[in-house]
Every structure is written in C-alpha cells, then in structure tokens.
Design a protein around this motif. Structure first.
Motif, PDB file in Angstrom:
ATOM      1  N   ALA A 100       0.736  -1.382   0.005  1.00 17.68           N
ATOM      2  CA  ALA A 100      -0.199  -0.095   0.026  1.00 17.68           C
ATOM      3  C   ALA A 100       0.773   1.297  -0.028  1.00 17.68           C
ATOM      4  O   ALA A 100       0.459   2.252  -0.700  1.00 17.68           O
ATOM      5  N   THR A 101       2.094   1.096   0.608  1.00 15.42           N
ATOM      6  CA  THR A 101       2.831   2.648   0.857  1.00 15.42           C
ATOM      7  C   THR A 101       3.452   2.799  -0.720  1.00 15.42           C
ATOM      8  O   THR A 101       3.790   3.760  -0.852  1.00 15.42           O
ATOM      9  N   VAL A 102       3.821   1.587  -1.249  1.00 14.24           N
ATOM     10  CA  VAL A 102       4.633   1.591  -2.662  1.00 14.24           C
ATOM     11  C   VAL A 102       3.554   2.336  -3.443  1.00 14.24           C
ATOM     12  O   VAL A 102       3.793   2.851  -4.554  1.00 14.24           O
ATOM     13  N   LEU A 103       2.275   1.797  -3.481  1.00 11.27           N
ATOM     14  CA  LEU A 103       1.231   2.177  -4.307  1.00 11.27           C
ATOM     15  C   LEU A 103       0.856   3.742  -4.170  1.00 11.27           C
ATOM     16  O   LEU A 103       0.750   4.313  -5.200  1.00 11.27           O
ATOM     17  N   VAL A 104       1.121   4.166  -2.991  1.00 12.56           N
ATOM     18  CA  VAL A 104       0.873   5.641  -2.727  1.00 12.56           C
ATOM     19  C   VAL A 104       1.848   6.167  -3.391  1.00 12.56           C
ATOM     20  O   VAL A 104       1.778   7.546  -3.923  1.00 12.56           O
ATOM     21  N   ALA A 105       3.332   5.908  -3.390  1.00  9.33           N
ATOM     22  CA  ALA A 105       4.216   6.663  -3.889  1.00  9.33           C
ATOM     23  C   ALA A 105       4.132   6.572  -5.225  1.00  9.33           C
ATOM     24  O   ALA A 105       4.640   7.569  -5.991  1.00  9.33           O
ATOM     25  N   VAL A 106       3.662   5.486  -5.956  1.00  8.33           N
ATOM     26  CA  VAL A 106       3.573   5.479  -7.438  1.00  8.33           C
ATOM     27  C   VAL A 106       2.548   6.498  -7.683  1.00  8.33           C
ATOM     28  O   VAL A 106       2.797   7.544  -8.669  1.00  8.33           O
ATOM     29  N   LEU A 107       1.353   6.624  -6.943  1.00  4.05           N
ATOM     30  CA  LEU A 107       0.141   7.472  -7.501  1.00  4.05           C
ATOM     31  C   LEU A 107       0.714   8.840  -7.225  1.00  4.05           C
ATOM     32  O   LEU A 107       0.389   9.703  -7.917  1.00  4.05           O
ATOM     33  N   ILE A 108       1.555   9.090  -6.163  1.00  5.21           N
ATOM     34  CA  ILE A 108       2.091  10.711  -5.845  1.00  5.21           C
ATOM     35  C   ILE A 108       3.040  10.845  -6.944  1.00  5.21           C
ATOM     36  O   ILE A 108       3.100  12.067  -7.368  1.00  5.21           O
ATOM     37  N   ALA A 109       3.798  10.074  -7.622  1.00  2.00           N
ATOM     38  CA  ALA A 109       4.968  10.412  -8.645  1.00  2.00           C
ATOM     39  C   ALA A 109       4.063  10.772  -9.987  1.00  2.00           C
ATOM     40  O   ALA A 109       4.702  11.564 -10.534  1.00  2.00           O
ATOM     41  N   ILE A 110       2.927  10.033 -10.086  1.00  2.91           N
ATOM     42  CA  ILE A 110       2.400  10.467 -11.444  1.00  2.91           C
ATOM     43  C   ILE A 110       1.372  11.347 -11.217  1.00  2.91           C
ATOM     44  O   ILE A 110       0.776  11.908 -12.567  1.00  2.91           O
ATOM     45  N   THR A 111       0.955  12.046 -10.177  1.00  2.00           N
ATOM     46  CA  THR A 111      -0.020  13.003 -10.327  1.00  2.00           C
ATOM     47  C   THR A 111       0.403  14.320  -9.225  1.00  2.00           C
ATOM     48  O   THR A 111       0.607  15.520  -9.776  1.00  2.00           O
ATOM     49  N   LEU A 112       1.048  14.124  -8.110  1.00  2.00           N
ATOM     50  CA  LEU A 112       1.322  15.341  -7.361  1.00  2.00           C
ATOM     51  C   LEU A 112       2.642  15.871  -7.822  1.00  2.00           C
ATOM     52  O   LEU A 112       2.779  17.182  -7.712  1.00  2.00           O
TER      53      LEU A 112
END
Length: 748
Positions: free
Chosen positions: A328-340
């Motif tokens: 879950a933590t890695v998934l959040v890191a991916v989503l942040i990298a491509i959006t935030l």
C-alpha cells in the motif's frame, strides 16, 4: 498506458491546485482516522496453525487466563522463563550470590531475604515471591529469582516504583551480589524509529542536489516521498485499531516508502528536466515525462506491490499484514509520482530547466566515448561477467551456514535490563532457563497427572535435558503441563533437537491412552515458525521468479531478457544473505554495525527479503533496459542500444541506488534489533543489484547476446498484450503531431 499517463501528467499540471489540495485532504483524513482509532502496534508474532500455537489455545481453555496469549514476544521471551508470560504487572528479580557462597548458607540466605524485603517495601509493589518456598533456586545454589507482583499494569507503573526496584539492584551490586531486574515495566520498548533515520533523508537530499544541480529540483522528490510515507504510516496506525499489526510493519513501510518515493520522483523529474532542456514547454515536457518515465515507474511499482502482497501466500498473518502495508505504501508512492509531482512541477514552471545539458544526456555520438564504464563493460563482456559473478559468489559463501530463529534478549543492547537478566540467568541457572519447553498433556476423561508423570519420566531420559519439573494439573484435572528445561538456549541446535525428540516420542506415549501431547513455549514456537517459513520459501521464491519472467516478458517482449533479469536477482539475493549472515550471525564488523549480540537471523527475513528485494531489483532492470530497448526499436544496433541505453539510464539509476542504500543504512543504525538486519540485508542487496548486476553484468550479457537478446517467437508476440513501457507509440504519435507549445527544434 503511456498515452493515458501522458494525459494524466498534463491534467495534473493544469489542475495543480486541485491535485495538491486533494492529497492534503487524503493525508488529513487518514491521519484523523489513525488518531481517532487509537490503534497500537503489537510487539508479538502470532503464528496460527503450528503445534505450539494450537497448544496455546488448549492451554487457554484448560488453565484459564494465566496461560492465554502466550505468543512469541520479540526479544523479551527469554528472561521470563516460565510457562506463564503474564508480564503486564510482573517483573523478575535475579540475585546471584557473592563468590564463595551459596544461597543455602544461612548468612547468604538472610541477606537475600533482606534484599527481597526491600523490594517488597517499594511503593507500588504488591508482593514478592519467596524463592525458598517456590524453589526458584539455581541447582548449584549460586542464584535465586523472585517474581515481583506490581500493583499497576506495566504501562502504568510509576517511575518511583521503577527507581525503587533499581535501587535494590544497585544495593545488591554494592554488597557483592550480581543482580538484575527484568520483565513487565522493565521490558525496553521496541525502538523502531529514531532520529538517526533523518540522516538517510539528508544523504538523499545531498545525492539529489549533486545529481540534479538544483536545490529546488532536489527538494521535490524529498517532499513527495515524505508526504507518501506520512499517508502510509497514518494508514498503518488506522488499520492497527481494527486488527493486529506487528511493530516492525511500520518500519518496513517507512523504509520502502522513503526509498521508492524518492527514486520514482527522481526518474520522472530527471526525464522532465531533459525535455525542458530540449526546448519543450513545461506542460508538454511533463506529459512526455510521465508518459515515458512514468510508464516505467508504474510498471516497476506494480512489481513491488505484487511481490510485497505475495507475502500473504506464506500463510502467516503478521507477515501478510507486513506485505500488504508495504504494498500500500509503494502504491501511494507511485500515485504521488504520477499526479502530485507533475502538479508541483507546474508551480515551479521553467525554473527547473537545466542551465546546461550534460554530455551523457545528449544523443550526439561524440558524447558516448565519455561513458568509460559503459565502454569497458561492453568492450570486455566476458571478463566483466566472470569477475562480477566471482565477486558475488564470494559474498554469498556465508549463506551456507545460515541459521534462522526469533530474536531473544541475547541480541538486545548490552546495557538493557533484558540482556543483563538473560545473561545472568544463563550463567547461574543454565541457558535453557531462558527458553523452557512446556509439554501439554490434554487428557479429558482420564488421569492427566498420571499421564503427565509418565511423559515427564520419558522426557527425563532424553538427551539435552537439564531439568524436568513435576507435572502441574489444572483445576478440573483433565490436563497437566510438564516444564522442561533444555541444556541449550532458545535458539540453540540442542534445543531444536530436544523439541523434535519429544515430539518423536509422542506416538508411543499416546498409544492406548486418551491423551494428546503437544510441545509449546518460546523455543518450540521459534522452531515451528522457522520450519514453516523454510517450507514456504521455495514456493514463494518460485512464485517471485515466475512473476519476474512474466512481467519482464510483457515489458520487453523478449525471452532472454527476463531470464537474465531473474538470474541476476538470484545473485543479488545470495550476496545479500551472505553479507547479513557474516555481520549479524558471525559477528563480523559487529562494532561498526552496532550488533549487540550475534545470533540467528530472524525467521521471516528470507521470505520478506526475497519479496521486497525482487520488486526493488526489477525497478533498476526496467529503468535501464527500457532505455536500451527504446534505442533498439528506434533503429540502433544491439550493441549500440546497450551502450546508449546505459549512458542515459546509468547516472539516474546510480543516484537512485545511492539514495535507497542511504535510507536503508539509516535504519541499520536506528537501534532496533529486529529492523536493523532487515535494513542491512536490503541495503546490501540493492547495492549489489544496482552496481554489480544491473550496471555491470546485465550490459555485459546483453552485449554477448546481441540481437538475440530481443528475440521473441512470432506466435508469442501475437499473444502477448503490448504495455509499451518505453512509450514507443506515444513518441511516434507526438513526433508526427507535435503537442501545442513544443518548439520546432524539439519536434525535429
């Protein structure tokens, strides 16, 4: 996928305020749940399904609460030593007599009684047991111990009570005794997070600045990674309110979240700045960066997520929770990298444009000779390959003596209460008192005491037995326990042999009797979990390697590239295990790495390390080889594609590896005996995988394979879906129809 990410990146930059506020709302919402839930992390490992765990359930039913929840405690199980582990309001005081005397000497016995009376008089102490009545005296009379009943739960014991008991210990030491107090409120909390971890963030900041040449650019990956781990940590604490979460879960999630969060942002940011330098406007550069480098980030992140979540196949709940939390933590890191990250890049505008382009970032042929390492590797592939494999083989040699177990107090810091009491009890009572075995004789409808006595007599004749206590029946008389003290410590091979020997006698002892005989206790649980994890490791390793082959087959549309990647991963795992055994089991360089007491590696480390290291290793494989394939599909020769791909990707991959190792190294010196070996193993694994395997062996192998490296049967090519992680189709479409705002030179 590349086209969808291209659009997502542009949309995130245009709607940057919405994206930023949305992520802050997510952080606030999950943080509120964590605070409101009041969840606490567990410092115990629950292992259902094993014989020792099943015996605990029967103990709780037959004997009541005093034997309930006898789970395996991290580092605290040894000093207690009894069948009951009700340490909520109980401490243990051990007194070793001065040299030349025994507790049987009247004067010495009187002095011991006076010391225990002082302990009983401490405010907050409810009672102190009498060692002479309870017979808690060492066989040779060199020591005794007493259980100190406290009036409050362990977490609520006043500081004055703790200080009073420590004063008694000091007074005993001054009188020539050796004394220690442990258990209950004297169990040092597991320090998973300390200020040392900030050094890893600082080191990452320095590496980013050197790599990117800008404080503004260097700060963005740090900012996004910190936001990601904050969300991950809050989510773990929120989940802890509704289910058991191991205390090591938080540290693992923080390590991975920081490492991959910084790395993923670095890959996209580096491509974005290169596109700005080529003349693209920020909106188009961010779209192209997220569409190309972002595709590799998503693919690499998915591999980490799947590998981490795959820990659930082992069938141990606490390990499954660790895997889910990491995923879950890695998934959040991916989503942040491509959006935030694209949103933050929108706030920066053109200020991130590099002042000058590095030679390694150009496509000009004249830049390639400057890549000395790439030319060396591709120019002498056989020599490089043999040397690299030999180096890894040397690092992996210690793995042949790998021993697994659960951490006990012998691995705690030397000045901790648990470590002092553990060693004092081992010196006086014997090593086995730190990990007694509890043999449960469950005999409903029969004479449990008679059956237990028979069991005790049989066990007394076995090897590696120091003492067998008389059978203790329950109130109903339908069950009894026999406490067995081994000659060896909880993690010794002698104790493991004794557990197997007792279980080997079971069939004969149960024959013709209506009784069930099971073995439990700290040492038995240690053996059960080690054997269960050892049995699951080959299956899990096969699953992980198979997953690598499938994912890389989809990514690179090649048969040989996945094979070389999987073999390289196995080499990295071997080197990681070997180095960890040498430091934490053999004690090499113990002072440097703050190893308090060498001992077996924690039982679940192999499965955890294989799952996590696989995902991280595939990151570098994807980022390096995708650039090689990108050049190859655009018409470069096979050898030239390897060299140019290495030239473009090596600098960023090297920086990413250094950052990840820096983060893991910070946790090595963070003080936790549970987390430090895991962090060390991951750090060594990443260092070897990035520098030796991905940046040395893989280019050498790709050079030797030539065009056959990209061979794929036509029938398989038609069956496989195209994921296009290198953004080939996106690049062709944008070249044919330049996006608005792109300078003509960039379009050309």
């Amino acid at each position: 996928m590349a086209t969808a990410l291209y659009r997502l990146g542009r949309w995130s930059m245009r709607r940057r305020w919405y994206v930023l506020v949305a992520w802050l709302v997510v952080l606030g919402g999950i943080g509120t749940l964590a605070v409101a839930g009041g969840g606490e992390l567990e410092e115990q490992f629950s292992i259902p399904g094993t014989e020792s765990a099943q015996a605990q359930e029967v103990l709780a039913t037959r004997f009541g609460d005093q034997f309930a929840d006898q789970a395996v405690s991290q580092g605290s199980g040894a000093a207690g030593g009894g069948a009951s582990v009700d340490v909520a309001a109980t401490a243990r005081m051990i007194l070793a007599v001065p040299d030349g005397t025994t507790v049987m000497d009247p004067t010495t016995a009187q002095a011991a009684g006076e010391l225990l009376a002082e302990a009983a008089a401490v405010p907050g102490v409810a009672a102190v047991s009498d060692p002479f009545t309870a017979l808690t005296i060492a066989p040779d009379g060199s020591a005794l111990y007493a259980d100190v009943q406290l009036a409050d739960p362990a977490a609520e014991v006043p500081a004055a009570t703790l200080a009073g008991l420590e004063d008694v210990v000091t007074a005993a030491d001054d009188a020539g005794w050796r004394a220690a107090v442990s258990g209950g409120p004297f169990v040092e909390p597991l320090e998973l997070i300390s200020g040392v971890e900030l050094i890893g963030v600082l080191a990452a900041m320095i590496v980013l600045f050197v790599t990117l040449g800008s404080f503004l650019a260097a700060g963005m990956p740090i900012l996004t990674a910190l936001l990601g781990v904050s969300i991950g940590a809050a989510g773990i604490l929120a989940v802890a309110a509704v289910t058991d979460v191991s205390s090591a879960t938080l540290a693992l999630a923080l390590m991975l979240g920081l490492a991959v969060g910084i790395d993923y942002a670095l890959f996209i940011l580096s491509r974005y700045r290169s596109l700005l330098a080529e003349g693209n406007t920020p909106i188009d550069a961010v779209g192209r960066a997220v569409g190309t480098a972002g595709s590799a980030v998503v693919f690499a992140g998915v591999t980490v997520v799947i590998a981490s979540a795959g820990l659930a196949v082992v069938g141990i709940p606490f390990l499954a929770v660790m895997g889910y939390a990491a995923a879950a933590t890695v998934l959040v890191a991916v989503l942040i990298a491509i959006t935030l990250l694209p949103a933050l890049l929108g706030f920066a505008g053109t200020r991130l444009t590099p002042r000058r382009m590095r030679a390694a970032d150009n496509l000009d042929d004249t830049a390639l000779p400057g890549n000395r390492w790439g030319r060396l590797v591709t120019g002498h592939p056989v020599v490089v390959l043999v040397t690299g494999v030999a180096l890894i083989a040397v690092l992996a040699v210690p793995v042949l003596s790998l021993r697994l177990g659960l951490p006990d107090a012998s691995q705690d810091p030397a000045d901790s209460h648990a470590r002092i009491a553990y060693e004092l009890q081992a010196d006086t009572f014997g090593p086995g008192f730190n990990g007694p075995l509890v043999v449960l004789v469950d005999a409903p409808g029969a004479d449990a005491v008679a059956a237990a006595t028979t069991v005790a007599n049989r066990i007394s004749g076995l090897a590696d037995v120091a003492l067998v206590a008389p059978a203790i029946p329950n109130a109903a008389g339908d069950a009894a326990i026999v406490t067995v003290i081994p000659t060896g410590g909880p993690n010794s091979t002698e104790t493991a042999d004794l557990v197997h020997a007792i279980r080997g006698e079971r069939a004969d002892l149960e024959a013709g009797r209506s009784s069930d005989i099971t073995v439990t206790g700290y040492a038995a649980a240690n053996i059960d979990i080690s054997e269960k994890l050892a049995a699951a490791l080959p299956v899990f390793l096969l699953l992980v390697v198979g997953l690598a082959l499938v994912l890389l087959l989809l990514a690179f549309r090649s048969v040989l590239v996945p094979l070389t990647a999987a073999i390289g991963f196995l080499l990295s795992v071997g080197a990681s295990f070997g180095a960890t055994v040498a430091v934490y089991q053999w004690g090499w360089l113990a002072d440097i790495f703050n190893v308090s007491g060498p001992g077996p590696l924690i039982s679940f480390m192999p499965v955890l390390l294989v799952g996590v290291l696989f995902g991280l290793a595939m990151d570098y494989e994807v980022f390096l080889v995708s650039r090689m394939r990108e050049d190859f599909v655009h018409g470069a020769t096979a050898r030239r594609a390897v060299l140019t791909g290495f030239t473009h990707g090596s600098r960023v991959v090297l920086a990413a590896a250094i950052i990840m190792v820096s983060v893991f190294a910070a946790f090595v010196f963070g003080g936790s005996t549970t987390v430090a070996p895991i962090a060390f193993a991951l750090g060594v694994g990443i260092l070897v995988d990035a520098l030796v395997v991905r940046m040395t062996l893989i280019p050498a192998v790709m050079t030797l394979l030539g065009e056959s490296a990209w061979w794929l049967p036509r029938w398989l090519d038609r069956l496989l879906p195209s994921v296009d992680i290198e953004g080939e189709r996106l690049t062709r479409r944008l070249a044919a129809e330049p996006a608005p705002g792109v300078a003509p030179a960039a379009s050309a």
